[in-house]
Design a protein around this motif. Structure first.
Motif, PDB file in Angstrom:
ATOM      1  N   ILE A  96       0.888  -1.175   0.000  1.00  0.00           N
ATOM      2  CA  ILE A  96       0.000   0.000   0.000  1.00  0.00           C
ATOM      3  C   ILE A  96       0.920   1.218   0.000  1.00  0.00           C
ATOM      4  CG2 ILE A  96      -1.638   1.350   1.365  1.00  0.00           C
ATOM      5  CD1 ILE A  96      -1.571  -2.446   1.517  1.00  0.00           C
ATOM      6  N   TYR A  97       0.738   2.089  -0.960  1.00  0.00           N
ATOM      7  CA  TYR A  97       1.674   3.202  -1.191  1.00  0.00           C
ATOM      8  C   TYR A  97       1.059   4.525  -0.732  1.00  0.00           C
ATOM      9  CZ  TYR A  97       4.615   6.424  -3.981  1.00  0.00           C
ATOM     10  OH  TYR A  97       5.444   7.436  -4.396  1.00  0.00           O
ATOM     11  N   ILE A  98       1.772   5.223   0.153  1.00  0.00           N
ATOM     12  CA  ILE A  98       1.332   6.529   0.664  1.00  0.00           C
ATOM     13  C   ILE A  98       2.422   7.554   0.362  1.00  0.00           C
ATOM     14  CG2 ILE A  98       0.815   7.849   2.757  1.00  0.00           C
ATOM     15  CD1 ILE A  98      -0.322   5.115   3.867  1.00  0.00           C
ATOM     16  N   GLU A  99       2.047   8.636  -0.304  1.00  0.00           N
ATOM     17  CA  GLU A  99       3.002   9.678  -0.684  1.00  0.00           C
ATOM     18  C   GLU A  99       2.552  11.011  -0.094  1.00  0.00           C
ATOM     19  OE1 GLU A  99       5.100  10.748  -4.843  1.00  0.00           O
ATOM     20  OE2 GLU A  99       2.972  11.268  -4.772  1.00  0.00           O
ATOM     21  N   ASN A 100       3.438  11.600   0.724  1.00  0.00           N
ATOM     22  CA  ASN A 100       3.145  12.881   1.379  1.00  0.00           C
ATOM     23  C   ASN A 100       1.796  12.845   2.113  1.00  0.00           C
ATOM     24  OD1 ASN A 100       3.813  15.512   2.083  1.00  0.00           O
ATOM     25  ND2 ASN A 100       2.721  16.392   0.351  1.00  0.00           N
ATOM     26  N   GLY A 101       1.529  11.711   2.779  1.00  0.00           N
ATOM     27  CA  GLY A 101       0.303  11.573   3.560  1.00  0.00           C
ATOM     28  C   GLY A 101      -0.934  11.249   2.744  1.00  0.00           C
ATOM     29  N   VAL A 102      -0.754  11.024   1.434  1.00  0.00           N
ATOM     30  CA  VAL A 102      -1.899  10.744   0.556  1.00  0.00           C
ATOM     31  C   VAL A 102      -1.824   9.299   0.063  1.00  0.00           C
ATOM     32  CG1 VAL A 102      -3.033  11.344  -1.623  1.00  0.00           C
ATOM     33  CG2 VAL A 102      -2.061  13.149  -0.185  1.00  0.00           C
ATOM     34  N   PHE A 103      -2.883   8.541   0.266  1.00  0.00           N
ATOM     35  CA  PHE A 103      -2.972   7.169  -0.235  1.00  0.00           C
ATOM     36  C   PHE A 103      -3.024   7.202  -1.761  1.00  0.00           C
ATOM     37  CE2 PHE A 103      -6.177   3.858  -1.569  1.00  0.00           C
ATOM     38  CZ  PHE A 103      -5.293   2.788  -1.543  1.00  0.00           C
ATOM     39  N   LYS A 104      -2.032   6.557  -2.400  1.00  0.00           N
ATOM     40  CA  LYS A 104      -1.926   6.600  -3.859  1.00  0.00           C
ATOM     41  C   LYS A 104      -2.478   5.343  -4.531  1.00  0.00           C
ATOM     42  CE  LYS A 104      -0.012   9.668  -5.563  1.00  0.00           C
ATOM     43  NZ  LYS A 104      -0.492  11.005  -5.949  1.00  0.00           N
ATOM     44  N   GLY A 105      -2.407   4.206  -3.829  1.00  0.00           N
ATOM     45  CA  GLY A 105      -2.904   2.969  -4.428  1.00  0.00           C
ATOM     46  C   GLY A 105      -2.232   1.760  -3.823  1.00  0.00           C
ATOM     47  N   LEU A 106      -2.450   0.604  -4.438  1.00  0.00           N
ATOM     48  CA  LEU A 106      -1.904  -0.647  -3.911  1.00  0.00           C
ATOM     49  C   LEU A 106      -1.523  -1.582  -5.043  1.00  0.00           C
ATOM     50  CD1 LEU A 106      -4.368  -2.919  -4.297  1.00  0.00           C
ATOM     51  CD2 LEU A 106      -5.367  -1.600  -2.448  1.00  0.00           C
ATOM     52  N   GLY A 107      -0.752  -2.594  -4.709  1.00  0.00           N
ATOM     53  CA  GLY A 107      -0.341  -3.569  -5.718  1.00  0.00           C
ATOM     54  C   GLY A 107       0.283  -4.788  -5.063  1.00  0.00           C
ATOM     55  N   PHE A 108       0.886  -5.619  -5.898  1.00  0.00           N
ATOM     56  CA  PHE A 108       1.540  -6.844  -5.415  1.00  0.00           C
ATOM     57  C   PHE A 108       2.938  -6.920  -6.014  1.00  0.00           C
ATOM     58  CE2 PHE A 108      -3.008  -7.590  -5.444  1.00  0.00           C
ATOM     59  CZ  PHE A 108      -3.227  -8.126  -4.182  1.00  0.00           C
ATOM     60  N   TYR A 109       3.872  -7.527  -5.282  1.00  0.00           N
ATOM     61  CA  TYR A 109       5.225  -7.678  -5.808  1.00  0.00           C
ATOM     62  C   TYR A 109       5.847  -8.951  -5.263  1.00  0.00           C
ATOM     63  CZ  TYR A 109       7.221  -6.349  -1.284  1.00  0.00           C
ATOM     64  OH  TYR A 109       7.575  -6.330   0.045  1.00  0.00           O
ATOM     65  N   ASP A 110       6.858  -9.466  -5.983  1.00  0.00           N
ATOM     66  CA  ASP A 110       7.584 -10.636  -5.473  1.00  0.00           C
ATOM     67  C   ASP A 110       9.093 -10.426  -5.494  1.00  0.00           C
ATOM     68  OD1 ASP A 110       7.885 -10.783  -8.209  1.00  0.00           O
ATOM     69  OD2 ASP A 110       6.620 -12.553  -8.446  1.00  0.00           O
ATOM     70  N   LEU A 111       9.522  -9.238  -5.937  1.00  0.00           N
ATOM     71  CA  LEU A 111      10.950  -8.905  -5.920  1.00  0.00           C
ATOM     72  C   LEU A 111      11.131  -7.564  -5.207  1.00  0.00           C
ATOM     73  CD1 LEU A 111      11.762  -9.766  -9.635  1.00  0.00           C
ATOM     74  CD2 LEU A 111      12.411 -11.128  -7.652  1.00  0.00           C
ATOM     75  N   ASN A 112      12.112  -7.488  -4.304  1.00  0.00           N
ATOM     76  CA  ASN A 112      12.281  -6.281  -3.498  1.00  0.00           C
ATOM     77  C   ASN A 112      12.544  -5.027  -4.331  1.00  0.00           C
ATOM     78  OD1 ASN A 112      11.802  -7.298  -0.945  1.00  0.00           O
ATOM     79  ND2 ASN A 112      13.914  -7.955  -0.648  1.00  0.00           N
ATOM     80  N   HIS A 113      13.215  -5.186  -5.485  1.00  0.00           N
ATOM     81  CA  HIS A 113      13.533  -3.986  -6.258  1.00  0.00           C
ATOM     82  C   HIS A 113      12.275  -3.327  -6.820  1.00  0.00           C
ATOM     83  CE1 HIS A 113      12.941  -4.806 -10.595  1.00  0.00           C
ATOM     84  NE2 HIS A 113      13.137  -6.055 -10.277  1.00  0.00           N
ATOM     85  N   GLN A 114      11.152  -4.072  -6.827  1.00  0.00           N
ATOM     86  CA  GLN A 114       9.898  -3.487  -7.317  1.00  0.00           C
ATOM     87  C   GLN A 114       9.361  -2.415  -6.368  1.00  0.00           C
ATOM     88  OE1 GLN A 114       8.031  -7.478  -7.975  1.00  0.00           O
ATOM     89  NE2 GLN A 114       7.307  -6.568  -9.872  1.00  0.00           N
ATOM     90  N   ILE A 115       9.740  -2.466  -5.106  1.00  0.00           N
ATOM     91  CA  ILE A 115       9.301  -1.410  -4.175  1.00  0.00           C
ATOM     92  C   ILE A 115      10.437  -0.468  -3.806  1.00  0.00           C
ATOM     93  CG2 ILE A 115       7.371  -2.718  -3.216  1.00  0.00           C
ATOM     94  CD1 ILE A 115       9.186  -3.144  -0.698  1.00  0.00           C
ATOM     95  N   ASN A 116      11.695  -0.886  -4.060  1.00  0.00           N
ATOM     96  CA  ASN A 116      12.830  -0.016  -3.762  1.00  0.00           C
ATOM     97  C   ASN A 116      13.055   1.019  -4.864  1.00  0.00           C
ATOM     98  OD1 ASN A 116      13.316  -1.398  -1.389  1.00  0.00           O
ATOM     99  ND2 ASN A 116      14.699  -2.870  -2.337  1.00  0.00           N
ATOM    100  N   ASN A 117      12.570   0.722  -6.066  1.00  0.00           N
ATOM    101  CA  ASN A 117      12.667   1.650  -7.197  1.00  0.00           C
ATOM    102  C   ASN A 117      11.330   2.380  -7.322  1.00  0.00           C
ATOM    103  OD1 ASN A 117      12.392   2.683  -9.914  1.00  0.00           O
ATOM    104  ND2 ASN A 117      14.198   1.477 -10.476  1.00  0.00           N
ATOM    105  N   ILE A 118      11.331   3.686  -7.081  1.00  0.00           N
ATOM    106  CA  ILE A 118      10.071   4.430  -7.015  1.00  0.00           C
ATOM    107  C   ILE A 118       9.326   4.410  -8.350  1.00  0.00           C
ATOM    108  CG2 ILE A 118      10.990   6.715  -7.589  1.00  0.00           C
ATOM    109  CD1 ILE A 118       8.448   5.973  -4.796  1.00  0.00           C
ATOM    110  N   ASP A 119      10.054   4.418  -9.474  1.00  0.00           N
ATOM    111  CA  ASP A 119       9.400   4.390 -10.788  1.00  0.00           C
ATOM    112  C   ASP A 119       8.676   3.070 -11.013  1.00  0.00           C
ATOM    113  OD1 ASP A 119      10.237   6.952 -11.459  1.00  0.00           O
ATOM    114  OD2 ASP A 119      12.129   6.242 -12.307  1.00  0.00           O
TER     115      ASP A 119
END
Length: 453
Positions: A396-419
């Motif tokens: 679940i992704y929150i940016e500057n206090g604003v809920f932006k959305g959600l998703g699923f991942y199986d590799l850490n670089h998918q959440i470590n890379n903001i793009d």
């Protein structure tokens, strides 16, 4: 049911190409239930540029089956399926051409993941399979080989299903299967469902969604709907012709998807759920002596709250718990109305903020810790929870206090890379409902992993 496939060809003139390799994954919307992978002898020359691209040459195909030898298996695995491919128009044309050479009319419905990606994952630099999967952090092995590309398309299609908040893909799929399901009994519908956490969709005879719900056990919840004697349940029992679902693994993801999808799809039997789901909230103010006071009050659209609650009782339970946890004053938290000291001061568990004995700086520091712990205001963070299977996590992704959305991942670089993170999440609306859902879930699940950045 979907038949997700990829085909490698000889290249050459239009409608003169032959298949050199085919991979088909039969996918029920959740898992692969069957697969067929084979090299194919095309009985014609392979263009040199294709050999360089795929690595498949004529020597590899000498002992491979000819198309007529695999045609029956292709018909069987794609029967009653929607064909899904990246650039489906090409793969479907090649398949129909091969069957036409055998004098067989091959006809299936198709879905193109290029077109779906353009709708559901806009603003990508490229929609080629290689560049799109790289941008989404989807691993691809054996690029430009049928099996590697077909498996990548399965992973991409699974992501697209999750991103389709208006459920166009599912509704179209149900419409194609509804004729087969018209004779399904309620017991048959229940038996087909798993006992997993997720969101479920009840469809009528036209394939339209008439009710959306979430449950930690979808099979059990649908069984309740179809056996309950309430007025609403009886109406659903008369209209239900199919139930589809989306597993989420995480209850938080299920709650957020349910809230968003009810607002988008407006099912006729979800009216009650569209009402405000929280009644009270926690507010703060600074008194004349410089102390931060906390107060539970009815939710107001005009005032900014710290966190919200479904009812007054849960709000009070929370306050009693944090007063003890942070050694706060009962008077300054609204739990002990008095003009002198609070009760906790007499038993030495309040440091005297109620009678100005404890300095405001010292007291306020603990209040700010409480506020920071229970509010994600102005924070950049991700919440990590369970995924749909053991190798996957939800985010679940929150940016500057604003809920932006959600998703699923199986590799850490998918959440470590903001793009990559911004590409894999399904964008959702930030509103008071989502704030309440996230804050109350965080309160109830203290061990939930959060990463700030």
């Amino acid at each position: 049911m979907y038949a997700i496939l990829d085909i490698e060809t000889t290249g050459g003139k239009y409608n003169e190409e032959g298949i050199t390799e085919i991979a088909i994954y039969k996918f029920d919307g959740h898992t692969v239930v069957d697969k067929f992978i084979s090299l194919v002898n095309p009985e014609r020359e392979i263009q040199p540029f294709v050999v360089n691209l795929t690595g498949i040459n004529s020597n590899m195909l000498k002992s491979a089956p000819k198309f007529y030898e695999v045609a029956k298996r292709i018909v069987e695995i794609t029967e009653d399926c929607i064909i899904v491919a990246h650039n489906a128009q090409f793969d479907y044309r090649i398949l129909r051409t091969e069957f036409k050479r055998l004098g067989f009319g091959f006809k299936r419905k198709t879905l193109c993941t290029v077109e779906l990606s353009k709708q559901l994952i806009p603003n990508q630099a490229s929609y080629s399979l290689g560049k799109l999967t790289r941008a989404l952090g989807i691993p691809v092995s054996d690029r430009h080989r049928a099996n590697g590309d077909a498996m990548a398309t399965v992973k991409l299609f699974k992501m697209l299903l999750s991103k389709d908040l208006e459920k166009h893909i599912i509704k179209d799929h149900v419409k194609t299967e509804i004729v087969k399901r018209l004779n399904d009994t309620h017991r048959t519908i229940i038996d087909k469902l798993p006992a997993v956490t997720g969101v479920y969709y009840i469809h009528d005879e036209n394939g339209d969604i008439i009710y959306i719900g979430k449950s930690k056990n979808i099979k059990h919840r649908i069984n309740q709907h179809l056996t309950n004697t309430s007025t609403k349940s009886k109406k659903l029992q008369l209209l239900v012709k199919s139930v589809t679902y989306e597993a989420t693994g995480s209850e938080l993801v299920a709650l957020l998807k349910e809230s968003e999808e009810i607002k988008r799809n407006k099912p006729i039997y979800n009216r009650a759920l569209r009402r405000t789901i929280f009644t009270h909230a926690l507010y703060s103010f600074i008194d004349d002596n410089g102390y931060i006071n906390l107060k539970i009050d009815k939710t107001s659209m005009d005032k900014k709250h710290i966190t919200s609650f479904s009812n007054m009782q849960s709000a009070k339970s929370f306050m009693f718990r944090v007063v003890e946890q942070y050694a706060l004053c009962q008077k300054l938290t609204g739990l002990y109305p008095t003009k002198s000291n609070c009760f906790n001061y007499t038993i030495k568990s309040c440091h005297g903020a109620c009678i100005n004995e404890e300095p405001p700086e010292s007291y306020n520091k603990r209040v700010k810790e409480l506020i920071a712990k229970n509010s994600y205001d102005n924070k950049n963070m991700v919440i990590i929870d369970q995924g749909r299977d053991i190798d996957e996590k939800s985010v679940i992704y929150i940016e500057n206090g604003v809920f932006k959305g959600l998703g699923f991942y199986d590799l850490n670089h998918q959440i470590n890379n903001i793009d990559v993170l911004e590409s894999i999440i399904t964008p959702m609306e930030n509103n008071r409902d989502t704030q309440h859902i996230i804050q109350s879930y965080l309160r109830r699940n203290k061990r939930l992993k959060t990463i700030s950045f």
